[in-house]
Design an enzyme around this catalytic site. Structure first.
Site, PDB file in Angstrom:
ATOM      1  N   LYS A  22       0.860  -1.148   0.055  1.00 17.07           N
ATOM      2  CA  LYS A  22      -0.155  -0.052  -0.307  1.00 17.07           C
ATOM      3  C   LYS A  22       1.014   1.337   0.077  1.00 17.07           C
ATOM      4  O   LYS A  22       0.560   2.194  -0.699  1.00 17.07           O
ATOM      5  CB  LYS A  22      -0.756   0.138   1.374  1.00 17.07           C
ATOM      6  CG  LYS A  22      -1.498   1.444   1.687  1.00 17.07           C
ATOM      7  CD  LYS A  22      -2.343   1.313   2.905  1.00 17.07           C
ATOM      8  CE  LYS A  22      -1.745   1.624   3.908  1.00 17.07           C
ATOM      9  NZ  LYS A  22      -1.345   3.007   4.150  1.00 17.07           N
ATOM     10  N   ASN A  23       2.000   1.226   0.911  1.00 14.73           N
ATOM     11  CA  ASN A  23       2.657   2.292   0.928  1.00 14.73           C
ATOM     12  C   ASN A  23       3.620   2.611  -0.269  1.00 14.73           C
ATOM     13  O   ASN A  23       4.305   3.529  -0.185  1.00 14.73           O
ATOM     14  CB  ASN A  23       3.313   2.568   2.213  1.00 14.73           C
ATOM     15  CG  ASN A  23       2.248   2.626   3.491  1.00 14.73           C
ATOM     16  OD1 ASN A  23       1.160   2.868   3.018  1.00 14.73           O
ATOM     17  ND2 ASN A  23       2.728   2.352   4.535  1.00 14.73           N
ATOM     18  N   CYS A 115      -4.381  12.637  12.042  1.00 16.63           N
ATOM     19  CA  CYS A 115      -5.186  11.654  12.271  1.00 16.63           C
ATOM     20  C   CYS A 115      -4.787  10.972  13.592  1.00 16.63           C
ATOM     21  O   CYS A 115      -4.151  11.583  14.480  1.00 16.63           O
ATOM     22  CB  CYS A 115      -4.867  10.641  11.159  1.00 16.63           C
ATOM     23  SG  CYS A 115      -3.168   9.979  11.247  1.00 16.63           S
ATOM     24  N   ARG A 120       0.780  14.876  11.955  1.00 20.90           N
ATOM     25  CA  ARG A 120       1.007  14.657  10.617  1.00 20.90           C
ATOM     26  C   ARG A 120       1.451  15.931   9.555  1.00 20.90           C
ATOM     27  O   ARG A 120       0.642  16.175   8.887  1.00 20.90           O
ATOM     28  CB  ARG A 120      -0.268  13.960   9.850  1.00 20.90           C
ATOM     29  CG  ARG A 120      -0.407  12.433  10.543  1.00 20.90           C
ATOM     30  CD  ARG A 120       0.390  11.374  10.863  1.00 20.90           C
ATOM     31  NE  ARG A 120       0.803  10.916   9.612  1.00 20.90           N
ATOM     32  CZ  ARG A 120       0.498   9.926   8.795  1.00 20.90           C
ATOM     33  NH1 ARG A 120      -0.734   9.466   9.476  1.00 20.90           N
ATOM     34  NH2 ARG A 120       1.033   9.507   8.072  1.00 20.90           N
ATOM     35  N   PRO A 121       2.034  16.638  10.128  1.00 23.24           N
ATOM     36  CA  PRO A 121       2.519  17.760   9.498  1.00 23.24           C
ATOM     37  C   PRO A 121       3.310  17.814   8.225  1.00 23.24           C
ATOM     38  O   PRO A 121       3.624  16.578   7.478  1.00 23.24           O
ATOM     39  CB  PRO A 121       3.295  18.691  10.579  1.00 23.24           C
ATOM     40  CG  PRO A 121       4.063  17.670  10.908  1.00 23.24           C
ATOM     41  CD  PRO A 121       3.085  16.564  11.235  1.00 23.24           C
ATOM     42  N   ILE A 122       3.170  18.790   7.242  1.00 22.94           N
ATOM     43  CA  ILE A 122       3.879  18.477   5.887  1.00 22.94           C
ATOM     44  C   ILE A 122       4.954  19.565   5.485  1.00 22.94           C
ATOM     45  O   ILE A 122       5.419  19.968   4.553  1.00 22.94           O
ATOM     46  CB  ILE A 122       2.936  18.592   4.788  1.00 22.94           C
ATOM     47  CG1 ILE A 122       2.251  19.997   4.527  1.00 22.94           C
ATOM     48  CG2 ILE A 122       1.999  17.465   4.775  1.00 22.94           C
ATOM     49  CD1 ILE A 122       1.394  20.064   3.419  1.00 22.94           C
ATOM     50  N   ASP A 306       4.771   1.200  11.863  1.00 22.89           N
ATOM     51  CA  ASP A 306       3.658   0.273  11.250  1.00 22.89           C
ATOM     52  C   ASP A 306       3.571  -1.083  11.924  1.00 22.89           C
ATOM     53  O   ASP A 306       2.418  -1.665  11.666  1.00 22.89           O
ATOM     54  CB  ASP A 306       3.549   0.240   9.894  1.00 22.89           C
ATOM     55  CG  ASP A 306       3.437   1.814   9.404  1.00 22.89           C
ATOM     56  OD1 ASP A 306       3.675   2.008   8.262  1.00 22.89           O
ATOM     57  OD2 ASP A 306       3.215   2.607  10.254  1.00 22.89           O
ATOM     58  N   ARG A 398      -8.891  -0.490   4.666  1.00 23.24           N
ATOM     59  CA  ARG A 398      -7.902   0.604   4.051  1.00 23.24           C
ATOM     60  C   ARG A 398      -6.627   0.002   3.633  1.00 23.24           C
ATOM     61  O   ARG A 398      -6.098   0.579   2.828  1.00 23.24           O
ATOM     62  CB  ARG A 398      -7.982   1.836   4.776  1.00 23.24           C
ATOM     63  CG  ARG A 398      -9.104   2.475   5.314  1.00 23.24           C
ATOM     64  CD  ARG A 398      -8.752   3.921   6.037  1.00 23.24           C
ATOM     65  NE  ARG A 398      -7.755   4.503   5.082  1.00 23.24           N
ATOM     66  CZ  ARG A 398      -7.372   5.769   5.903  1.00 23.24           C
ATOM     67  NH1 ARG A 398      -7.703   6.261   7.023  1.00 23.24           N
ATOM     68  NH2 ARG A 398      -6.511   6.422   5.051  1.00 23.24           N
TER      69      ARG A 398
END
Ligand code: EPZ
Length: 421
Positions: A22-23, A115, A120-122, A306, A398
């Site tokens: 997925k990633n 989340c 979760r900054p960018i 994860d 998901r």
């Protein structure tokens, strides 16, 4: 809403084939925006998130067909504006920003929401774009990035937790069509970054050093269409290995890369679980009583964040004290209170969870919260005596393709049912 009903206590036996990562899927799917020629991506997992990513690419104007794990796509004419709601819903879609900036020299994208596991900054993504010459503006929940020209630059992308995976992916994709050479220092080293670099190079890019903390990208004029198969999902493989160990079973994991799982295999060995390579597969078997181990999550090639929740479920069964320290996200212990409902004895002390393992778990209704926490609850339910109902399993869908079907094939008594409200 759907839930899993699990009758625990059955050791898992047999073979499971791991799906595509997925990633790795998100950045590779986004990279197809970098050319106006057709691309084909194979081996994609059929998940709500990958279907959603295909929807986002179509919403940008690409011609998209996503069926049976294969994406056929042609981003002939595309717009640099992704629908606010679409992007806000799924953090992984942030990696369309780099390719759109490279292709159109401008992009408007919604700030991805935080989340349950953290803010979760960018800002590191934006730092990289700005280093390439983009002007960044943030207002009304949107980020606007625009540049007359993107010029190669050297930048340091290390943040509070080491590197940034999607930040590295985004800046790589923004740099492949820039003028000159870009050097990303403190780049993420995850296998998913290597997979993206492989695909970009097949498209005609010039990327070297992927998998190391220093990635060099020499800009080219244009990229052409290409085909690619994504790598296997190392997190799914780790999840099934831990499920086999937790139920005291023995399984063969097919389509898994042992070289992507070194830290996980090392910790499983320490916990008295054998993981042997056999003809490209992995054979996982517990070797008697589980042993407590200490785990700290780190950027790759350290122990993956994860897999932290799943490992906690296993260590709840290991007599003794295990200490699990989460160094990547600020609040990734949502599974602790739910594991306690199954009888686990875990105390949180700041970034660490102290697991007093060895008490038998007994089934109860539990609530899934994020993707990997949900997987941890399934593992605990498989090992617990009695019935466990895992609610809100849309979180699982998901990121895990047909998890219940794969587990049933290994002998698990797990059913997907409507939630009893
Ligand atoms: C990727 O997220 C994965 N998601 C995550 O997997 C994974 O947990 C994470 O990498 C870390 O390995 C996908 O690839 C789609 P980061 P990403 O940027 O890239 C901080 C799963 O369960 N940071 O590497 O978004 C950030 O807050 C998911 O499959 C900044 O401070 O993660 C975090 O603490 C969950 N500034 C740390 O870095 C930034 O600009 C690592 O985040 C960006 C990140």
């Amino acid at each position: 809403m759907e839930c899993f009903s699990i009758k625990g206590g059955v050791p898992l036996h047999g073979e499971v084939t791991i799906s595509g990562s997925k990633n790795a899927a998100f950045p590779v799917m986004a990279a197809t925006l970098l050319t106006d020629e057709p691309c084909v991506i194979r081996g994609l997992p059929e998940l709500s998130d990958t279907r959603f990513m295909a929807q986002i690419l179509a919403s940008l104007g690409a011609q998209v067909r996503f069926k049976n794990g294969t994406l056929a796509i042609r981003a002939k004419k595309i717009r640099g504006f992704a629908d606010y709601d679409l992007v806000r819903k799924m953090r992984g879609s942030i990696c369309i920003a780099g390719p759109l900036l490279a292709r159109l020299r401008q992009v408007r994208i919604s700030l991805p929401g935080g989340c349950i596991i953290g803010a979760r900054p960018i800002h590191l993504h934006l730092k990289g774009f700005a280093a390439l010459g983009a002007k960044i503006k943030i207002e009304g929940g949107y980020v606007d990035a625009a540049a007359k020209k993107l010029v190669g630059a050297t930048m340091f992308l290390g943040g509070r937790a080491g590197s940034t995976v999607l930040g590295t992916a985004n800046v790589m994709m923004a740099a492949v069509l820039a003028d000159g050479v870009t050097v990303i220092e403190s780049a993420a080293c995850e296998p998913e970054i290597v997979d993206l670099a492989d695909f970009l190079n097949v498209m005609g890019a010039n990327v070297s050093g992927a998998g190391s903390p220093t990635i060099t990208i020499t800009g080219v004029k244009k990229l052409h269409g290409a085909e690619h198969e994504v790598i296997p999902d190392r997190i799914e493989a780790a999840t099934f290995a831990i499920a086999a160990a937790a139920t005291d079973g023995e399984i063969t994991i097919k389509h898994a890369r042992a070289d992507h799982l070194r830290a996980v295999i090392d910790k499983l060995n320490e916990a008295n679980v054998s993981v042997k390579r056999s003809g490209g597969n992995l054979v996982v078997r517990r070797q008697g009583v589980l042993k407590p181990v200490d785990v700290t999550t780190l950027p790759y090639s350290g122990f993956p964040t994860d897999v932290q929740a799943q490992m906690m479920s296993l260590l709840a069964l290991a007599p003794g004290i295990s200490i699990i320290t989460e160094r990547i996200f600020e609040s990734r212990f949502m599974h602790v209170s739910e594991l306690a409902r199954l009888g686990a004895d875990i105390e949180i002390e700041g970034p660490s969870a102290i697991v007093k393992g060895g008490r038998p778990l007994s089934g109860a209704p539990v609530m899934a919260s994020d993707l990997r926490a949900s997987a941890a609850l399934v593992i605990a339910g498989l090992a617990a005596k009695g019935t466990t109902q895992v609610n809100r399993i849309y979180h699982l869908d998901r990121g895990y393709e047909n998890m219940d079907a794969k587990l049933r094939k290994l002998g698990a008594r797990i059913r997907r049912v409507e939630e009893q409200t």
